[in-house]
Design a protein around this motif. Sequence first.
Motif, short mmCIF file in Angstrom:
data_model
loop_
_atom_site.label_atom_id
_atom_site.label_comp_id
_atom_site.label_asym_id
_atom_site.label_seq_id
_atom_site.Cartn_x
_atom_site.Cartn_y
_atom_site.Cartn_z
N PRO A 1 27.81 25.41 -9.27
CA PRO A 1 26.73 26.28 -8.81
C PRO A 1 25.53 25.52 -8.25
CG PRO A 1 26.59 26.03 -11.18
CD PRO A 1 27.83 25.29 -10.75
N CYS A 2 25.52 24.20 -8.41
CA CYS A 2 24.36 23.39 -8.03
C CYS A 2 24.52 22.81 -6.62
CB CYS A 2 24.17 22.26 -9.04
SG CYS A 2 25.56 21.12 -9.11
N LYS A 3 23.53 22.04 -6.20
CA LYS A 3 23.62 21.30 -4.95
C LYS A 3 24.57 20.12 -5.15
CE LYS A 3 18.72 22.35 -4.41
NZ LYS A 3 17.35 21.78 -4.31
N VAL A 4 25.27 19.72 -4.09
CA VAL A 4 26.22 18.62 -4.24
C VAL A 4 26.06 17.62 -3.10
CG1 VAL A 4 27.86 20.11 -5.44
CG2 VAL A 4 28.11 19.73 -2.99
N ALA A 5 26.35 16.39 -3.44
CA ALA A 5 26.36 15.30 -2.46
C ALA A 5 27.48 14.34 -2.86
CB ALA A 5 25.01 14.58 -2.42
N LYS A 6 27.76 13.44 -1.97
CA LYS A 6 28.81 12.45 -2.21
C LYS A 6 28.31 11.11 -1.70
CE LYS A 6 33.50 11.72 -0.38
NZ LYS A 6 34.61 12.44 0.29
N ILE A 7 28.45 10.07 -2.51
CA ILE A 7 28.09 8.73 -2.07
C ILE A 7 29.25 7.79 -2.37
CG2 ILE A 7 25.63 9.15 -2.52
CD1 ILE A 7 26.01 7.07 -4.90
N ILE A 8 29.32 6.72 -1.60
CA ILE A 8 30.30 5.66 -1.87
C ILE A 8 29.52 4.37 -2.04
CG2 ILE A 8 32.41 4.51 -1.14
CD1 ILE A 8 32.71 7.54 -1.46
N PRO A 9 29.35 3.91 -3.28
CA PRO A 9 28.63 2.65 -3.50
C PRO A 9 29.54 1.45 -3.27
CG PRO A 9 29.26 3.63 -5.59
CD PRO A 9 29.77 4.57 -4.52
N SER A 10 29.00 0.27 -3.52
CA SER A 10 29.73 -0.98 -3.31
C SER A 10 29.32 -1.97 -4.38
CB SER A 10 29.41 -1.55 -1.92
OG SER A 10 29.87 -2.88 -1.80
N ILE A 11 30.19 -2.89 -4.70
CA ILE A 11 29.85 -3.95 -5.64
C ILE A 11 28.65 -4.76 -5.16
CG2 ILE A 11 31.44 -5.67 -4.65
CD1 ILE A 11 31.98 -6.59 -7.56
N THR A 12 28.44 -4.79 -3.84
CA THR A 12 27.29 -5.53 -3.29
C THR A 12 25.97 -4.91 -3.71
OG1 THR A 12 27.41 -4.24 -1.24
CG2 THR A 12 28.57 -6.33 -1.27
N LYS B 1 25.02 -4.43 -6.54
CA LYS B 1 24.58 -5.18 -7.73
C LYS B 1 23.47 -6.16 -7.38
CE LYS B 1 26.55 -7.93 -11.53
NZ LYS B 1 26.17 -7.02 -12.63
N THR B 2 23.47 -6.64 -6.15
CA THR B 2 22.47 -7.61 -5.70
C THR B 2 21.31 -6.94 -4.96
OG1 THR B 2 23.47 -7.99 -3.50
CG2 THR B 2 24.35 -9.26 -5.35
N GLY B 3 21.35 -5.60 -4.84
CA GLY B 3 20.36 -4.92 -4.02
C GLY B 3 20.72 -4.95 -2.55
N GLY B 4 21.95 -5.34 -2.24
CA GLY B 4 22.40 -5.45 -0.85
C GLY B 4 23.55 -4.52 -0.56
N GLY B 5 24.05 -4.63 0.65
CA GLY B 5 25.15 -3.78 1.07
C GLY B 5 24.68 -2.39 1.40
N ALA B 6 25.64 -1.54 1.74
CA ALA B 6 25.34 -0.16 2.12
C ALA B 6 25.88 0.79 1.05
CB ALA B 6 25.97 0.17 3.46
N THR B 7 25.24 1.95 0.95
CA THR B 7 25.80 3.07 0.21
C THR B 7 26.02 4.19 1.21
OG1 THR B 7 24.59 2.50 -1.81
CG2 THR B 7 25.49 4.72 -1.66
N LEU B 8 27.25 4.67 1.30
CA LEU B 8 27.59 5.75 2.22
C LEU B 8 27.16 7.08 1.62
CD1 LEU B 8 31.22 4.56 3.11
CD2 LEU B 8 29.05 3.92 4.20
N CYS B 9 26.55 7.94 2.43
CA CYS B 9 26.00 9.21 1.94
C CYS B 9 26.52 10.39 2.75
CB CYS B 9 24.47 9.20 2.04
SG CYS B 9 23.65 7.87 1.13
N SER C 1 34.51 3.25 4.14
CA SER C 1 34.65 2.63 2.83
C SER C 1 35.44 1.32 2.91
CB SER C 1 35.34 3.58 1.85
OG SER C 1 34.58 4.73 1.63
N ASP C 2 36.38 1.25 3.84
CA ASP C 2 37.12 -0.01 4.03
C ASP C 2 36.16 -1.17 4.28
OD1 ASP C 2 39.54 1.26 3.72
OD2 ASP C 2 40.13 1.15 5.83
N PHE C 3 35.10 -0.89 5.03
CA PHE C 3 34.14 -1.95 5.35
C PHE C 3 33.13 -2.14 4.22
CE2 PHE C 3 35.93 -0.99 9.43
CZ PHE C 3 35.91 -2.20 10.10
N SER C 4 32.52 -1.05 3.76
CA SER C 4 31.40 -1.20 2.83
C SER C 4 31.84 -1.50 1.40
CB SER C 4 30.54 0.07 2.84
OG SER C 4 31.25 1.17 2.33
N SER C 5 32.95 -0.90 0.96
CA SER C 5 33.35 -1.03 -0.44
C SER C 5 34.55 -1.94 -0.66
CB SER C 5 33.66 0.36 -1.01
OG SER C 5 32.52 1.18 -0.97
N CYS C 6 35.58 -1.80 0.16
CA CYS C 6 36.75 -2.67 0.06
C CYS C 6 36.51 -4.02 0.72
CB CYS C 6 37.97 -2.02 0.70
SG CYS C 6 38.42 -0.43 0.00
#
Length: 280
Positions: free
Chosen positions: A109-120, A122-130, A166-171
């Motif tokens: 019933p709430c608002k929803v979103a989807k993100i794909i984080p990355s191990i990067t 952890k360093t404050g770097g990389g991208a998070t897909l939204c 995700s292949d680029f940012s996470s894998c």
Amino acid sequence: MKVGFIGTGSMGSLLIDSFIHLGALQPKQILVSNRSPEKALLLAERHPGLSVCSCNSETASESDLIFLCIKPLEFKAVIDEIQSSLRPEQIAISITSPVQLIHLESSLPCKVAKIIPSITNKTGGGATLCMYGSRIKEEDRQLIESLLSYISRPVEILESHTRITSDFSSCGPAFLSLFVEKWIDAAVELTGADRGTLNTLAGEMLLGTGKLLTEEGFSPEQLQERVAVPGGITAQALRLLNGHLNGLFYQLIQTTHDKYDEDLVKLDAAFGFTINRPRY
């Protein structure tokens, strides 16, 4: 603001650690629940003030933002468990790539979103897909991206491009690490060079290359042209690599999409959807 995490496995715990260490959240703002309580209790020991909830429904009802850090085939059971505990003003954020926004909006019933984080992250770097559901407002988007910006660069994408991005940012970190590992193995075996030194050099090279691509505006082609002198060592080695890698990345993309599509079919069935989706 209270932020809940349902699932404290590898990526759930990484997000919690990163948000705390990089100043996005304080432990007292965080609530967690997990199928194995021991993992949640370890997080509470590591971050005094963090609250461990007795069940997923408690985490859901007490949080303003709820991160759903769950494996694909466990998702429907968790959604069924928490849906009656959620309110329209809350935001549920899935980090599970095959789970679709339509799956979430049809069940919650709430608002929803989807993100794909990355191990990067952890360093404050990389991208998070939204990606954002239809109920998300601009202020919700700003809230989510403001939080994610502490640990990454938030990048909004089309949900249909989830797998390839995700292949680029996470894998990608794993793919590049395999390349570096094989390169270092050969170098140590052939030359006797110190593995630790080569590992450091490779890491610094990857860090600097990333900055050239993101901060200095180089394209991959331009970077190759700047490094490779015609007729030189680098140019000859690039020809070798290009010959051996020809066609490999088509196979890589097919492999990751095959697994994604397999999970997506199972999730569509679990949520009662029959959808003919495009391949890429």
